[in-house]
Design an enzyme around this catalytic site. Structure first.
Site, PDB file in Angstrom:
ATOM      1  N   ASP A  17       3.502  12.176   0.801  1.00  0.00           N
ATOM      2  CA  ASP A  17       2.953  11.571  -0.415  1.00  0.00           C
ATOM      3  C   ASP A  17       1.520  12.042  -0.620  1.00  0.00           C
ATOM      4  O   ASP A  17       1.126  13.086  -0.107  1.00  0.00           O
ATOM      5  CB  ASP A  17       3.044  10.042  -0.333  1.00  0.00           C
ATOM      6  CG  ASP A  17       2.115   9.444   0.705  1.00  0.00           C
ATOM      7  OD1 ASP A  17       1.925  10.059   1.782  1.00  0.00           O
ATOM      8  OD2 ASP A  17       1.560   8.354   0.460  1.00  0.00           O
ATOM      9  N   GLY A  55      -3.490   8.203   5.670  1.00  0.00           N
ATOM     10  CA  GLY A  55      -3.692   6.809   5.314  1.00  0.00           C
ATOM     11  C   GLY A  55      -3.632   5.914   6.540  1.00  0.00           C
ATOM     12  O   GLY A  55      -3.037   6.263   7.563  1.00  0.00           O
ATOM     13  N   GLY A  64      -2.369  11.976   4.043  1.00  0.00           N
ATOM     14  CA  GLY A  64      -3.333  11.696   2.990  1.00  0.00           C
ATOM     15  C   GLY A  64      -4.625  12.476   3.128  1.00  0.00           C
ATOM     16  O   GLY A  64      -5.343  12.679   2.149  1.00  0.00           O
ATOM     17  N   GLU A 104       5.325  12.688   7.595  1.00  0.00           N
ATOM     18  CA  GLU A 104       5.825  11.399   7.116  1.00  0.00           C
ATOM     19  C   GLU A 104       7.295  11.118   7.433  1.00  0.00           C
ATOM     20  O   GLU A 104       7.677   9.964   7.625  1.00  0.00           O
ATOM     21  CB  GLU A 104       5.586  11.271   5.604  1.00  0.00           C
ATOM     22  CG  GLU A 104       4.137  11.042   5.211  1.00  0.00           C
ATOM     23  CD  GLU A 104       3.313  12.315   5.162  1.00  0.00           C
ATOM     24  OE1 GLU A 104       2.104  12.244   4.885  1.00  0.00           O
ATOM     25  OE2 GLU A 104       3.882  13.410   5.408  1.00  0.00           O
TER      26      GLU A 104
END
Length: 411
Positions: A187, A107, A156, A179
């Site tokens: 995530d 992301g 992501g 992360e």
């Protein structure tokens, strides 16, 4: 699997078409109406390109200057394209690749960081909603999907590919879920696919953020095929000639271009026994104690480097991530995404800690690589702090709404 996909497609195509378009129309009206027409066109059309073949379509992630990092606009366009292609009887299967030297680095966390600091929380929520909804659509897709994971595939980027049917890794593939090093948690569906890896490999990858190469990805099941990057043009050419929606035909085509896999001697997969021994413990503290014990006995280089990575990560992020991966083992993909959405909003709210913003600042903005974590140690991370990430959002803040009634559960 092939029969299930085909049967589901025939039975539900008409109903899915009506309801999915209604869902997407409401989504786009709500989220894009404030943008000028030219901005909408630029954002939605240029960041994800489309390559059409006779019986297939390829989505091309197209932000090479930022390693194809995912934006809200990309998530929205992917939703729209994939729903349209799924409902088109003239399209048999779908593929995805990235522009430049990356598949997708995850992301766009720098933009997210600036949005948080500017108080644009609604925009932040839309980012997670669009991305997670697309991942759910991919995970329950009724047509075969081929992701060409050439280059960086992190965070992501793994989320928008691994839930699909086929994943082709290459000699240039670099996988990671880093992360915890930015004060966050794995995530974009990572708590689902990490928790389903052999043994406790998922805990190791999720807590340390260590990288895997293409050979390791196929060896542990993250990828389904491996081919040298020089063969990608041939793979795409062969796929483009296929006139089918049959997964077994696509499988055969990919197998013809696949190469044998040889793990490096230093691969972590050769250390799965000691990895399981250390990362099977219930708490982060116990995991670290086990690694320190092994280090004192063997002075093993892998144990030393693993300990160093854990000590660089956010203490709160480590504890939240371990709990998330452990819960993912007993949940479906949609349950993981709904929980991760809740966790993500809690994580960017700064109510418990500013670790996410601090981690992005230290690694991506100021690049001083010296984050000041809060709390600064595992001992100071309370159970209540961790539980806050998993607690319900406020009464005025709904959980992530996925079109679960329209799609078959991904387990």
């Amino acid at each position: 699997m092939m029969q299930r996909f085909k049967a589901a497609l025939l039975q539900r195509r008409n109903n899915l078409h009506i309801h999915s378009l209604r869902f997407l129309n409401q989504f786009h009206t709500r989220n894009l109406c404030s943008l000028p027409d030219t901005a909408i066109t630029d954002e939605l059309d240029n960041q994800v390109l489309v390559e059409g073949k006779a019986w297939s379509r390829t989505a091309i992630l197209n932000r090479p200057s930022v390693l194809n990092c995912l934006s809200t606009a990309m998530g929205a366009r992917l939703q729209k394209l994939y729903t349209s292609w799924e409902n088109n009887p003239d399209i048999g299967f779908v593929a995805m690749k990235g522009s430049g030297r990356a598949f997708c680095a995850g992301g766009d966390i720098v933009t997210l960081y600036h949005m948080i600091n500017a108080g644009k929380m609604e925009d932040c929520k839309e980012f997670f909603r669009t991305l997670y909804t697309y991942i759910y659509i991919l995970g329950t897709y009724l047509k075969p999907h081929v992701a060409l994971l050439n280059g960086i595939t992190m965070g992501g980027g793994a989320g928008v590919s691994i839930p699909g049917m086929f994943r082709v890794a290459t000699d240039k593939t670099v996988f990671a879920t880093p992360e915890t090093l930015i004060g966050f948690h794995p995530d974009a569906g990572a708590s689902f696919f990490l928790s389903h890896l052999p043994g406790h490999l998922g805990e190791y990858l999720g807590l340390t953020g260590q990288k895997l190469n293409g050979a390791e990805m196929i060896s542990c099941g993250l990828a389904t095929h491996y081919a040298h990057s020089s063969k990608l043009d041939l793979i795409e050419e062969q796929l483009g000639k296929l006139d089918t929606d049959d997964p077994s035909v696509i499988e055969t085509s990919l197998e013809k271009c696949s190469d044998l896999v040889y793990l490096d001697n230093i691969s972590v997969l050769h250390r799965i026994e000691i990895l399981d021994k250390c990362f099977s413990h219930d708490t982060v503290e116990e995991i670290i104690d086990a690694l320190e014990s092994e280090t004192s006995k063997t002075n093993d280089a892998w144990c030393i480097s693993t300990l160093r990575r854990l000590k660089e990560a956010s203490p709160l992020g480590l504890k939240v991530s371990l709990k998330s991966i452990r819960e993912g083992r007993f949940q479906t993909l949609d349950q993981c995404l709904i929980r991760e959405y809740r966790m993500s909003l809690q994580g960017i709210s700064n109510q418990v800690s500013r670790d996410f913003c601090e981690g992005v600042r230290a690694r991506m903005v100021d690049k001083d690589l010296a984050p000041k974590w809060n709390p600064p140690s595992l001992e100071q991370v309370s159970k209540d702090m961790v539980e806050h990430y998993f607690s319900p959002l406020s009464k005025s803040e709904p959980d992530l709404e996925l079109p679960t009634e329209l799609r078959e559960a991904f387990t």
